[in-house]
Write a protein that holds these residues in place. Structure first.
Motif, PDB file in Angstrom:
ATOM      1  N   SER A  88     -41.241 -75.786 -26.185  1.00 57.09           N
ATOM      2  CA  SER A  88     -40.123 -75.745 -25.259  1.00 57.09           C
ATOM      3  C   SER A  88     -39.938 -74.309 -24.788  1.00 57.09           C
ATOM      4  CB  SER A  88     -38.845 -76.220 -25.945  1.00 57.09           C
ATOM      5  OG  SER A  88     -38.939 -77.586 -26.266  1.00 57.09           O
ATOM      6  N   VAL A  89     -39.357 -74.159 -23.611  1.00 52.15           N
ATOM      7  CA  VAL A  89     -39.042 -72.838 -23.083  1.00 52.15           C
ATOM      8  C   VAL A  89     -37.592 -72.821 -22.623  1.00 52.15           C
ATOM      9  CG1 VAL A  89     -41.396 -72.214 -22.386  1.00 52.15           C
ATOM     10  CG2 VAL A  89     -39.947 -73.441 -20.793  1.00 52.15           C
ATOM     11  N   LEU A  90     -36.946 -71.683 -22.790  1.00 49.30           N
ATOM     12  CA  LEU A  90     -35.576 -71.511 -22.341  1.00 49.30           C
ATOM     13  C   LEU A  90     -35.621 -70.822 -20.980  1.00 49.30           C
ATOM     14  CD1 LEU A  90     -32.531 -70.620 -24.393  1.00 49.30           C
ATOM     15  CD2 LEU A  90     -32.985 -69.272 -22.363  1.00 49.30           C
ATOM     16  N   VAL A  91     -34.969 -71.419 -19.987  1.00 44.78           N
ATOM     17  CA  VAL A  91     -34.989 -70.895 -18.621  1.00 44.78           C
ATOM     18  C   VAL A  91     -33.550 -70.658 -18.162  1.00 44.78           C
ATOM     19  CG1 VAL A  91     -35.699 -71.358 -16.235  1.00 44.78           C
ATOM     20  CG2 VAL A  91     -37.114 -72.188 -18.140  1.00 44.78           C
ATOM     21  N   PRO A  92     -33.192 -69.409 -17.820  1.00 44.01           N
ATOM     22  CA  PRO A  92     -31.851 -69.153 -17.291  1.00 44.01           C
ATOM     23  C   PRO A  92     -31.673 -69.861 -15.950  1.00 44.01           C
ATOM     24  CG  PRO A  92     -32.984 -67.090 -17.826  1.00 44.01           C
ATOM     25  CD  PRO A  92     -33.988 -68.193 -17.913  1.00 44.01           C
ATOM     26  N   VAL A  93     -30.474 -70.365 -15.696  1.00 42.64           N
ATOM     27  CA  VAL A  93     -30.252 -71.129 -14.462  1.00 42.64           C
ATOM     28  C   VAL A  93     -30.301 -70.267 -13.207  1.00 42.64           C
ATOM     29  CG1 VAL A  93     -28.997 -72.962 -15.649  1.00 42.64           C
ATOM     30  CG2 VAL A  93     -27.729 -71.040 -14.612  1.00 42.64           C
ATOM     31  N   GLY A  94     -30.283 -68.951 -13.361  1.00 41.57           N
ATOM     32  CA  GLY A  94     -30.401 -68.070 -12.197  1.00 41.57           C
ATOM     33  C   GLY A  94     -31.730 -68.153 -11.493  1.00 41.57           C
ATOM     34  N   VAL A  95     -32.761 -68.726 -12.144  1.00 42.06           N
ATOM     35  CA  VAL A  95     -34.054 -68.892 -11.479  1.00 42.06           C
ATOM     36  C   VAL A  95     -34.221 -70.280 -10.876  1.00 42.06           C
ATOM     37  CG1 VAL A  95     -35.191 -67.111 -12.872  1.00 42.06           C
ATOM     38  CG2 VAL A  95     -35.325 -69.486 -13.593  1.00 42.06           C
ATOM     39  N   ASP A 139     -33.193 -73.957 -31.844  1.00 42.55           N
ATOM     40  CA  ASP A 139     -31.908 -73.966 -31.150  1.00 42.55           C
ATOM     41  C   ASP A 139     -31.016 -72.797 -31.551  1.00 42.55           C
ATOM     42  OD1 ASP A 139     -32.387 -76.150 -29.566  1.00 42.55           O
ATOM     43  OD2 ASP A 139     -31.541 -77.579 -30.991  1.00 42.55           O
ATOM     44  N   ARG A 140     -31.244 -72.207 -32.704  1.00 43.92           N
ATOM     45  CA  ARG A 140     -30.440 -71.037 -33.107  1.00 43.92           C
ATOM     46  C   ARG A 140     -30.565 -69.918 -32.094  1.00 43.92           C
ATOM     47  NH1 ARG A 140     -32.529 -71.461 -38.977  1.00 43.92           N
ATOM     48  NH2 ARG A 140     -34.284 -70.641 -37.836  1.00 43.92           N
ATOM     49  N   GLU A 141     -31.713 -69.836 -31.431  1.00 44.69           N
ATOM     50  CA  GLU A 141     -31.932 -68.764 -30.452  1.00 44.69           C
ATOM     51  C   GLU A 141     -31.010 -68.886 -29.244  1.00 44.69           C
ATOM     52  OE1 GLU A 141     -36.504 -67.544 -31.248  1.00 44.69           O
ATOM     53  OE2 GLU A 141     -36.136 -69.472 -30.285  1.00 44.69           O
ATOM     54  N   THR A 142     -30.532 -70.096 -28.962  1.00 45.20           N
ATOM     55  CA  THR A 142     -29.624 -70.250 -27.829  1.00 45.20           C
ATOM     56  C   THR A 142     -28.283 -69.573 -28.105  1.00 45.20           C
ATOM     57  OG1 THR A 142     -28.757 -72.385 -28.562  1.00 45.20           O
ATOM     58  CG2 THR A 142     -30.693 -72.422 -27.104  1.00 45.20           C
ATOM     59  N   LEU A 143     -28.030 -69.195 -29.354  1.00 45.24           N
ATOM     60  CA  LEU A 143     -26.802 -68.498 -29.733  1.00 45.24           C
ATOM     61  C   LEU A 143     -27.063 -67.050 -30.137  1.00 45.24           C
ATOM     62  CD1 LEU A 143     -25.250 -71.325 -31.923  1.00 45.24           C
ATOM     63  CD2 LEU A 143     -24.762 -70.807 -29.521  1.00 45.24           C
ATOM     64  N   ASP A 144     -28.310 -66.611 -30.088  1.00 47.19           N
ATOM     65  CA  ASP A 144     -28.687 -65.270 -30.522  1.00 47.19           C
ATOM     66  C   ASP A 144     -28.626 -64.306 -29.337  1.00 47.19           C
ATOM     67  OD1 ASP A 144     -29.881 -62.943 -31.416  1.00 47.19           O
ATOM     68  OD2 ASP A 144     -31.752 -63.889 -32.039  1.00 47.19           O
ATOM     69  N   PRO A 145     -27.636 -63.391 -29.322  1.00 48.89           N
ATOM     70  CA  PRO A 145     -27.498 -62.466 -28.191  1.00 48.89           C
ATOM     71  C   PRO A 145     -28.752 -61.627 -27.927  1.00 48.89           C
ATOM     72  CG  PRO A 145     -25.570 -62.354 -29.608  1.00 48.89           C
ATOM     73  CD  PRO A 145     -26.585 -63.204 -30.311  1.00 48.89           C
ATOM     74  N   ALA A 146     -29.450 -61.221 -28.976  1.00 49.00           N
ATOM     75  CA  ALA A 146     -30.659 -60.411 -28.791  1.00 49.00           C
ATOM     76  C   ALA A 146     -31.755 -61.215 -28.090  1.00 49.00           C
ATOM     77  CB  ALA A 146     -31.154 -59.878 -30.129  1.00 49.00           C
ATOM     78  N   TYR A 147     -31.933 -62.461 -28.523  1.00 47.48           N
ATOM     79  CA  TYR A 147     -32.936 -63.317 -27.886  1.00 47.48           C
ATOM     80  C   TYR A 147     -32.565 -63.584 -26.430  1.00 47.48           C
ATOM     81  CZ  TYR A 147     -35.662 -67.329 -26.490  1.00 47.48           C
ATOM     82  OH  TYR A 147     -36.488 -68.172 -25.780  1.00 47.48           O
ATOM     83  N   LEU A 148     -31.311 -63.967 -26.188  1.00 45.53           N
ATOM     84  CA  LEU A 148     -30.880 -64.255 -24.818  1.00 45.53           C
ATOM     85  C   LEU A 148     -30.998 -63.025 -23.936  1.00 45.53           C
ATOM     86  CD1 LEU A 148     -27.810 -66.526 -25.587  1.00 45.53           C
ATOM     87  CD2 LEU A 148     -30.037 -67.240 -24.699  1.00 45.53           C
ATOM     88  N   SER A 149     -30.719 -61.859 -24.478  1.00 42.92           N
ATOM     89  CA  SER A 149     -30.867 -60.615 -23.725  1.00 42.92           C
ATOM     90  C   SER A 149     -32.327 -60.395 -23.339  1.00 42.92           C
ATOM     91  CB  SER A 149     -30.347 -59.443 -24.542  1.00 42.92           C
ATOM     92  OG  SER A 149     -30.548 -58.237 -23.846  1.00 42.92           O
ATOM     93  N   SER A 150     -33.253 -60.662 -24.276  1.00 41.48           N
ATOM     94  CA  SER A 150     -34.683 -60.480 -23.971  1.00 41.48           C
ATOM     95  C   SER A 150     -35.146 -61.466 -22.907  1.00 41.48           C
ATOM     96  CB  SER A 150     -35.541 -60.594 -25.237  1.00 41.48           C
ATOM     97  OG  SER A 150     -35.585 -61.922 -25.719  1.00 41.48           O
ATOM     98  N   VAL A 151     -34.623 -62.692 -22.951  1.00 42.67           N
ATOM     99  CA  VAL A 151     -34.956 -63.692 -21.928  1.00 42.67           C
ATOM    100  C   VAL A 151     -34.436 -63.234 -20.566  1.00 42.67           C
ATOM    101  CG1 VAL A 151     -34.512 -66.052 -21.134  1.00 42.67           C
ATOM    102  CG2 VAL A 151     -35.103 -65.630 -23.524  1.00 42.67           C
ATOM    103  N   GLY A 152     -33.178 -62.795 -20.525  1.00 40.60           N
ATOM    104  CA  GLY A 152     -32.594 -62.320 -19.277  1.00 40.60           C
ATOM    105  C   GLY A 152     -33.359 -61.141 -18.697  1.00 40.60           C
ATOM    106  N   THR A 153     -33.713 -60.193 -19.549  1.00 39.24           N
ATOM    107  CA  THR A 153     -34.478 -59.024 -19.108  1.00 39.24           C
ATOM    108  C   THR A 153     -35.824 -59.457 -18.536  1.00 39.24           C
ATOM    109  OG1 THR A 153     -33.387 -57.597 -20.714  1.00 39.24           O
ATOM    110  CG2 THR A 153     -35.534 -56.862 -19.890  1.00 39.24           C
ATOM    111  N   TYR A 154     -36.492 -60.377 -19.210  1.00 37.99           N
ATOM    112  CA  TYR A 154     -37.788 -60.854 -18.730  1.00 37.99           C
ATOM    113  C   TYR A 154     -37.670 -61.486 -17.344  1.00 37.99           C
ATOM    114  CZ  TYR A 154     -41.924 -63.644 -18.037  1.00 37.99           C
ATOM    115  OH  TYR A 154     -43.048 -64.194 -17.467  1.00 37.99           O
ATOM    116  N   TYR A 155     -36.769 -62.433 -17.173  1.00 35.31           N
ATOM    117  CA  TYR A 155     -36.663 -63.134 -15.892  1.00 35.31           C
ATOM    118  C   TYR A 155     -36.160 -62.226 -14.769  1.00 35.31           C
ATOM    119  CZ  TYR A 155     -38.024 -67.629 -17.750  1.00 35.31           C
ATOM    120  OH  TYR A 155     -38.747 -68.658 -18.314  1.00 35.31           O
TER     121      TYR A 155
END
Length: 121
Positions: free
Chosen positions: A60-67, A96-112
């Protein structure tokens, strides 16, 4: 994109969080990537989790809705403004824990946010 835009739907989408997007197919600019397994709208860091099936070895991949570039409720299809390879190269989503992890979400946001902007088709 600014920091808030990556986690927010574009203004042209009329209340997409009111729609249940689970099960919608997800299309990149160069082909299908999978289907929406679940969505998260309440955290302020809105995203969809896409089940890629066998395409990325059942991950699975997490995709921010901004894309998200389009939502077609009639055909139950979401298009995203990135390629299959860009989705595949995103930070690895494991649990699913990563959906609540600010560091992980920050890295996803930075990537996209680092991806080149796409012109509408």
């Amino acid at each position: 994109m600014t920091i808030d835009e990556i986690w927010s739907y574009a203004p042209e989408f009329n209340q997409p969080e009111a729609n249940e997007l689970s099960g919608y197919s997800v299309e990149a600019t160069d082909g299908t990537i999978g289907h929406v397994d679940r969505q998260a709208d309440e955290s302020g860091m809105r995203h969809i989790v896409v089940d890629t099936g066998v395409w990325v070895f059942g991950k699975s991949v997490l995709v921010p809705v901004g894309v998200v570039a389009g939502i077609d409720t009639e055909s139950q299809k979401i298009t995203v403004a990135c390629t299959r390879e860009e989705i595949k190269s995103a930070p690895v989503f494991k649990t699913d824990r990563e959906t609540l992890d600010p560091a992980y979400l920050s890295s996803v946001g930075t990537y996209y946010r680092s991806l080149p902007p796409r012109q509408p088709a």
